[in-house]
Scaffold this motif. Structure first.
Motif, mmCIF file in Angstrom:
data_model
loop_
_atom_site.group_PDB
_atom_site.id
_atom_site.type_symbol
_atom_site.label_atom_id
_atom_site.label_comp_id
_atom_site.label_asym_id
_atom_site.label_seq_id
_atom_site.Cartn_x
_atom_site.Cartn_y
_atom_site.Cartn_z
ATOM 1 N N UNK A 1 38.131 37.536 58.762
ATOM 2 C CA UNK A 1 37.985 38.187 57.470
ATOM 3 C C UNK A 1 38.141 37.201 56.319
ATOM 4 N N UNK A 2 38.979 36.190 56.481
ATOM 5 C CA UNK A 2 39.142 35.184 55.431
ATOM 6 C C UNK A 2 37.867 34.355 55.268
ATOM 7 N N UNK A 3 37.222 34.038 56.390
ATOM 8 C CA UNK A 3 35.948 33.326 56.316
ATOM 9 C C UNK A 3 34.899 34.157 55.574
ATOM 10 N N UNK A 4 34.909 35.469 55.792
ATOM 11 C CA UNK A 4 33.950 36.337 55.118
ATOM 12 C C UNK A 4 34.341 36.577 53.661
ATOM 13 N N UNK A 5 35.636 36.740 53.417
ATOM 14 C CA UNK A 5 36.091 37.158 52.106
ATOM 15 C C UNK A 5 36.125 36.074 51.050
ATOM 16 N N UNK A 6 36.434 34.844 51.437
ATOM 17 C CA UNK A 6 36.545 33.768 50.452
ATOM 18 C C UNK A 6 35.252 33.569 49.652
ATOM 19 N N UNK A 7 34.072 33.508 50.297
ATOM 20 C CA UNK A 7 32.832 33.376 49.513
ATOM 21 C C UNK A 7 32.596 34.567 48.590
ATOM 22 N N UNK A 8 32.933 35.778 49.042
ATOM 23 C CA UNK A 8 32.751 36.964 48.203
ATOM 24 C C UNK A 8 33.665 36.891 46.987
ATOM 25 N N UNK A 9 34.903 36.449 47.182
ATOM 26 C CA UNK A 9 35.848 36.315 46.078
ATOM 27 C C UNK A 9 35.320 35.323 45.041
ATOM 28 N N UNK A 10 34.803 34.185 45.503
ATOM 29 C CA UNK A 10 34.245 33.191 44.584
ATOM 30 C C UNK A 10 33.019 33.736 43.859
ATOM 31 N N UNK A 11 32.195 34.507 44.569
ATOM 32 C CA UNK A 11 31.014 35.126 43.950
ATOM 33 C C UNK A 11 31.416 36.059 42.818
ATOM 34 N N UNK A 12 32.458 36.860 43.050
ATOM 35 C CA UNK A 12 32.906 37.790 42.017
ATOM 36 C C UNK A 12 33.456 37.046 40.804
ATOM 37 N N UNK A 13 34.188 35.948 41.050
ATOM 38 C CA UNK A 13 34.688 35.148 39.935
ATOM 39 C C UNK A 13 33.546 34.592 39.097
ATOM 40 N N UNK A 14 32.527 34.038 39.761
ATOM 41 C CA UNK A 14 31.369 33.463 39.064
ATOM 42 C C UNK A 14 30.623 34.544 38.292
ATOM 43 N N UNK A 15 30.510 35.734 38.914
ATOM 44 C CA UNK A 15 29.795 36.835 38.267
ATOM 45 C C UNK A 15 30.534 37.304 37.011
ATOM 46 N N UNK A 16 31.881 37.379 37.105
ATOM 47 C CA UNK A 16 32.670 37.773 35.947
ATOM 48 C C UNK A 16 32.536 36.772 34.802
#
Length: 345
Positions: free
Chosen positions: A325-340
C-alpha cells in the motif's frame, strides 16, 4: 428523469465494485502455498470438499480476506469523512496521526513486557491482545488531543490538519525513543507489529471490527447531506441548519474510532484513506450520499487486491500488505500535493 439517471449511475458503479470485490476475493481464496481450483473454493464455501481445503479456506484465508474487506472499508470511509469535514484532500487517518499513535502504543506495550518469542526465524507476540489494547489507546489518544484542542480553541479545519501533522511527528519521536530503549528481540517485535498484516486477524477480531464499523457507517450515510453542506464551507452548512463544529468533532472521532480498531488488530496500513475516496471522486463525483458507500467498496477492493499481490509477488514469502500500500500510496500523495499547488498557482 435526470436525477434518476444520476442515481442509477451511482448504483451501477457500486454493483461493478461489488462484483470486482467478490471476484478478487474468490481468486485470493484459491491462491497460496496450497493452491485450490475455483470449483474447490466454491465447494469449500458450501461446506463440502476435502478436509484440507475446508481448513485452508475457513481457518486461514477467509478470516484474512474478511479482515481486508473490513479494514479497507473502515480506512476508506474514515478518509472520505475527514476530507469532507476538514475540507482538505490530504486528510486521512494516516495523516491525522491515528496510525502513528497506534504504533507508539504497541511499541510501549512490547517494551513493558507484552511478550515475544522467536520461531523459525520469525518473531511472534505471546500476548497480542495487550499490544492491541495499547495500540488502540495510542490511536484514540492521538485524535483525542486534536479534538480537545479543536473544541477548546475552536480550531479551523486547516488548523486541525496541522495539529494532526504535529501529533504524527510527536508519536513518531516517542516511538523512536521507545525503540532506542528496547533490546534486539523487543525491537524485532516492534518492527514486526508495524508491518500491516491481515493474517493476524481471526474471526473474533473480524467480529469486533464489524460490530464497530456497521453503526459508524450507518451514521455517516445518514449524515451525507451534512457532509455535502460542510464541504461547501462552514457558512453554507450553518445556513442550512448544520451544527458544523459539533458534527465535525463527532464525525472525526468516529472516523478515528473505526480506524483505531482496525489498525490495532492488523498493524499500520497507510494511504487507503487517500486513494479510495479520491478514486471515487474522479469516477462518481463528490456527492457524499454516494461517495461514502462507494469509497467503502473501493477501499475493500483495494486492500484485498493489495494483500493478494503481497502474498503472490515473492511467493512463497508473504510481503506485509502495508508495504504494498505504501508503494501505491506514495505516488498518489505526491500527485495530490502537486495538484493542490497547481490550483493555488
Amino acid at each position: 428523469m435526470d436525477y434518476e439517471k444520476y442515481v442509477a449511475r451511482k448504483f451501477f458503479i457500486g454493483l461493478l465494485l461489488l462484483l470486482f470485490t467478490i471476484l478478487v476475493s474468490l481468486y485470493s481464496l484459491s491462491q497460496g502455498s496450497y493452491s485450490l481450483s475455483f470449483w474447490e473454493v466454491l465447494d469449500a464455501l458450501r461446506g463440502k470438499g476435502s478436509e484440507n481445503a475446508l481448513l485452508v479456506i475457513w481457518k486461514v484465508r477467509m478470516p484474512r480476506i474478511v479482515a481486508g474487506l473490513l479494514v479497507g472499508s473502515s480506512l476508506a470511509v474514515a478518509g472520505a469523512v475527514m476530507q469532507g469535514f476538514l475540507r482538505n484532500p490530504l486528510a486521512s487517518p494516516f495523516t491525522m496521526g491515528v496510525s502513528h499513535g497506534a504504533m507508539f502504543g504497541a511499541s510501549l506495550a512490547i517494551l513493558l513486557g507484552a511478550g515475544y518469542s522467536t520461531s523459525s526465524g520469525k518473531v511472534f507476540l505471546n500476548n497480542p491482545y495487550l499490544v492491541v489494547l495499547f495500540a488502540f489507546i495510542g490511536a484514540i489518544t492521538a485524535v483525542g488531543v486534536i479534538l480537545f484542542l479543536a473544541g477548546l480553541k475552536g480550531l479551523s479545519p486547516e488548523a486541525i490538519i496541522l495539529a494532526g501533522v504535529a501529533m504524527s511527528s510527536l508519536f513518531t519521536a516517542l516511538t523512536t525513543f521507545v525503540q532506542y530503549l528496547a533490546n534486539e528481540l523487543q525491537l524485532a517485535a516492534m518492527v514486526y507489529w508495524s508491518f500491516g498484516d491481515l493474517g493476524r486477524a481471526t474471526w473474533r477480531e473480524n467480529a469486533i471490527m464489524l460490530a464497530v464499523f456497521i453503526p459508524v457507517f450507518v451514521y455517516f450515510v445518514i449524515k451525507g447531506w451534512d457532509l455535502n453542506a460542510s464541504a461547501s464551507g462552514d457558512e453554507v452548512a450553518k445556513s442550512v441548519g448544520v451544527e458544523v463544529e459539533r458534527v465535525r468533532l463527532v464525525s472525526t472521532f468516529l472516523a478515528a474510532l473505526i480506524t483505531a480498531v482496525g489498525v490495532a488488530f492488523v498493524g499500520v496500513i497507510g494511504f487507503v484513506g487517500l486513494i479510495a475516496p479520491h478514486t471515487m471522486r474522479l469516477i462518481a463525483g463528490g456527492d457524499y450520499r454516494f461517495l461514502i458507500p462507494l469509497s467503502a467498496l473501493t477501499g475493500a477492493l483495494l486492500l484485498v487486491t493489495a494483500d493478494t499481490v503481497a502474498r503472490l509477488i515473492v511467493a512463497p514469502m508473504v510481503l506485509p500488505v502495508g508495504v504494498v500500500m505504501s508503494f501505491l500510496g506514495a505516488p498518489v500523495f505526491l500527485y495530490l500535493l502537486i495538484r493542490m499547488e497547481g490550483r493555488r498557482g
